[in-house]
Every structure is written in structure tokens, then in C-alpha cells.
Design a protein around this motif. Sequence first.
Motif: not given
Lengths: 336, 294
Positions: A54, A60, A62, A116, A259, A302, B97-99, B101
Motif C-alpha cells: 500500500f 490496494l 483486498f 479500485v 490505517l 480516515v 480512492d483507496a481511503y 473504499l
Amino acid sequence: MIDYRARFRSNLAIAACGLAAFAVVPFVANSGLMFLAGLVAINIVFGMSWNLLFSGAGLLSFGHAMFFGGGAYAMALVSLHWPGLPFLLGLAIGAGAGALIALVFGVIALRRASGVYFAVLTLVFSELIHLVITKTTFLGRNDGLVGIPRPTIETGLFTLDLTSATAYYYFIVVAMACAAFALWCFQNSPAGRLIQAIRQDNLRTAFLGTSIFGWQLTAFVLSGALAAFCGAVMVPFTQIASPEIAYWTVSTQPILFTLLGGAGNFWGPAVGAILFGAIDYGTRAMHGLSEITVGTLLLLVVLLIPGGLLGFLQHRRQKKRRKPTEPAPKRTEAQP
Amino acid sequence: MYDIGMTVFNGLAWAMATFLVAAGLTLIFGILHILNFAHGGFFMIGAYVSYSIMLGFGGGLPLWLYLVRAMAAGVVVGLLGWVVDKLVFRRLRDVEDAYSLIATYALLLICGGAVTLIWGLNYMGVMPPPALNSVIFLGDMFMPTYTIFIIFCGVAAFVGLELFISKTRTGRLIRVVAADPWMAQLLGLNVKRIYLVTVIVSFAMAGAAGGLLMPNQSLSPELGGIFLLQAFGVVILGGMGSIRGAFVAAIVLGLIESFGTYFFPQYPGIFFLLALGVILLLRPEGIMGKEQTA
């Protein structure tokens, strides 16, 4: 100029303090807490492996559960079917399994998707692997593989007996410390810096003659191997490999750790994993409360402090050091 | 012949159930460019709210009350959408975008936790209303009326949403904002309010879908994740917020899944994922391409 030696020394000091804290756990806490601490130690490096992608390569994922689960199942199979195999070789096979999954997936997906879409593709593949595990008799279907023995390591000079939970706990702490150190060395090597350059500006880095795809793939494979190593180390500790460790909620764990703690900092995942463990332990009596607490914290991080807890603290410290007459830096925590 | 008919029927049932969940998701994805993890969570809240209303009435509802109940769940979740837009989505505009999401994932966690706290961890089973609890025989094919009803609802939702987007003033404004929010702002449109309307509509659809699909599922706090991946697949495959694309993608994936499960019954669920992975790799922007929006 950054004083690299001083930075290395301060990081070493942090690591030493952390190690000392983990080392005293079996003396001051009961076996349940020690078990939790062992899992936290594994989660720290699991989080770091995700953050390598990251914050390092700007990818990213998942789907880190596919590596974690892959490593865990490889280790479980090896120790059930080849009991004679040296334990450390089993760990290497586990890490190798993760690297292999990452290589196959990365070669296909890194060229085709980004952002994404890449994140959703990792989610889809990891769910595919989870489904295959639950449907394959060889892998124990929904019951998982149980009764995985804890090892003894023959070094030639002496024998390390890790069959007790406490002995294996210490092995985990040492193994995770080594893995974290190796990761730190990689991230501060020329290759690690190159990967960071790709994240910051991939066009310019490509102009310098760097293969973006090649280095992103390298980061992906390394991250997969490290995550799988964590899974492989965990299996003899819990003595079971169940399909839940390949479920997509496991993929979100390292994201939470990183995070919460702060993605921009090497120690971010460590802070996040410890905090997460503490929240989980503190709210264990009331179902649902831990999700709400963690979710709210994550949302606050965030929205208000994208640098995570460590980023927030660092920012505060820098502001204090400045003279009060000087204008505050642009990004502050005073946003609504 | 019998098998093919039944397999197509099952595929359509899968497709329309998934589309009901995915319709709201694709709306937010197309307009706000946020892939909303929490959608599954609010779908689940809709199902639970509807369950609680049902307990209040006692079982055995007539069909129209069953529909009213689903709508009521939609209204409740739509109101939640209003809150979520004010508190969260509004602040995600300028976030990577990543954040964003990850922020919606945090919302999903909160939804799951709230459902566990309020309704508990136990599984709860729900029967379809009596009016839909029978079977129709067509030749030697048997079709549960409830499944036919869900297919009908899916088609109705698609037609309704298409009409809303293309024929009403609000729908057209939504399309304007989706195409170019900056220009829309210059023209004096209240972009913030249009975003808010989009979020409320999307959430209301999630809630209503929860109320409609509830008898298909046993309720548990894991419900949020079950439909989520399917809906994600449909939205991504359909292309950036294209409702028509999502509808087609749902049918394609539903048929692949049901035929796959027919030939390999030991692997349910796997063909959807395989197909999704392969199609995404071949066409990363989805079936309808990049240009279509809303």
C-alpha cells in the motif's frame, strides 16, 4: 539531509523496546493473554506485509487472506503429511506457496487492472481460493485441518523443543522480529526506494528506464511471501488451519492495523495491531461492540487524521517544536 | 428440456436477487464514484428492520402488507443514508480512492456491530408470506411463487430506475452531475443536494431489497457480506455505474452460475467468481465499456 544512522539507531531502539515488552508477557500474563500476544505479534508483520504494497508500491489489496491462508494451509499439509521434514523448511515452503500465488495472480492482474478494479480483483481471487478450500476434501473442507503438531528444531549442536505453547510463543516473537528486520532492510535498500518512487510518480520513474510492472510484481510477490510466512508460523501455534483464515474478512485485518496505526510509518501496522488486539480483548464480553469501536475509530482516522495515530503524534510533535509565532502547517487536525 | 428450463429459471432468480441489491450500489458508484462496501450492511439492516416490523404484526401477512413493510424498511434505511451522507460521504469527495473504499468498509463494520448489538448473533429464519408460499407447475417444472415474485421485483426495479434516471427531472439532473460535476456547479445546480438525493435513493433501495429478499435468507450478522461480493461483481462488470450494464451483468453471471452449478453441483458459487475474474481480466472496464454512466 536525513541522518540515516540516527534513524537506524532510533528504529533499533523502538524494536528493542517492543521485543522486551513481548518477552515479558509470559511472566506477567496468563496463558490466554499470551496466546493473544502471539497472535498480535503475527498480525504486526501481516500488517507490515500489506503496507509494503500500500505505502510502498501504491497497490490496494483486498485479498491478503489468500496469501495468509495459502501459507497456513501449505504449512499444515507439510506438517501432517511429511512429519520428518525440518520445521524451518516447512516455513520456507509456506512462504514459497504465498510467493507462488502472488506471482501467478500478479502476472495476470497487474497488467490488466489498477486502482479500485485491482482491489476488487484481489477480493475475487481470494474468495475463489477460500471457496476451493471449503470444497476440497484434501484440505479438510469446512472443518479445516486439525491436530497440527508443534515442532522441535534440530540444529545439530542442540535441540530446540517448541512443543509447549510458551516455547512456541518465543519462537513466534523471534521469527516475527527477523521478518520485520528483513522488511526494514528491504524498504531502505535501493530497490525498496525505487518501489516507493513508482508510487509517488510512476510516469517519471518509467522515464528513468524502470520497469513499473516488474517492480510492482516484485513488491507483490514479496508481500505475498511475507503474509504467507505469517500464516505458516501461526498454524502450529493454534494447531488448526480452518477456512476462516482465508475468508475475506481476514484480508481486511492488515488494512485495519495499518490505517489505524498510520500507513506512512514503518511502525504503523504494529501500533494498529496492538491497539486492535487491546480493543478486541477489552470488548470481548459484549458481542458487536468491538466492531463498532474499531469501525468508528477507522472512520475517524480516515476522515480526520489520514496519517493514522503515528502520523497524528508526529504532526503534533512537529508543531510543538516550531516557534509559536510561526504559522501552523497547512494540513491540521482542526478539520471538522 | 426440463433441466434447461429449471437452470435458466434458477439463473434468473439469482440474477434478479443480486440486481435488487446491486441497483443502489451502482447508482452511488456511478455518481459519487465511491464503491460502497457498506451497502451490504445497510441491506442487512433493511432485512432486520423488516423482520422487527413483521414481529410487531405477527406472522402471516397479506401480500400488500408485505410490500408496505419492505417499503418501510426502505424509508428507514433511506433516512440512515441521509445521515451517512452528511457525516461521511460528503467528506470523502477529496479523499483518495483507496481511503474512501476503506471508509465504507469501516461503515460496514459498524453496521455489523450494530446489528449484533440490537438483534443478537442468532440465526433467524423467515417464511415467505402465505400468498407467495406456493408452487406453480409448468409442464414438469416447478416454480416457487416467491422466486417468480423476486424475478418480477428485479425487472420492476430495473424499469423503475431507468425511468427515474431518464424521464424525471431529478433523474436527469443526476445524470448531469455524473457526467461533469464541475460544470454542473458552474451552471448553478446544487450539486451537494443531488449527491444527497442519490445517496438516499441508493440506501432506500438497499433497505427495500433487504425487506423483499429477507424470506430467502436466514438472518444473521453475516448477511451483509453474503450478497455484497455478488453485488460488487455485478456493479464492476456492468461498468462505471451503468444501470443497464448491471442488469445485463447480473443476468450473464446468474446464468453462468446456475449452469455451472448444474454441471458441477459440488462447487456452488465458484463459477460466478471464475466468470467474474475472467471477464474482468479481458474487459477491465466492464461489459458496457467506460462511457456509459447512470
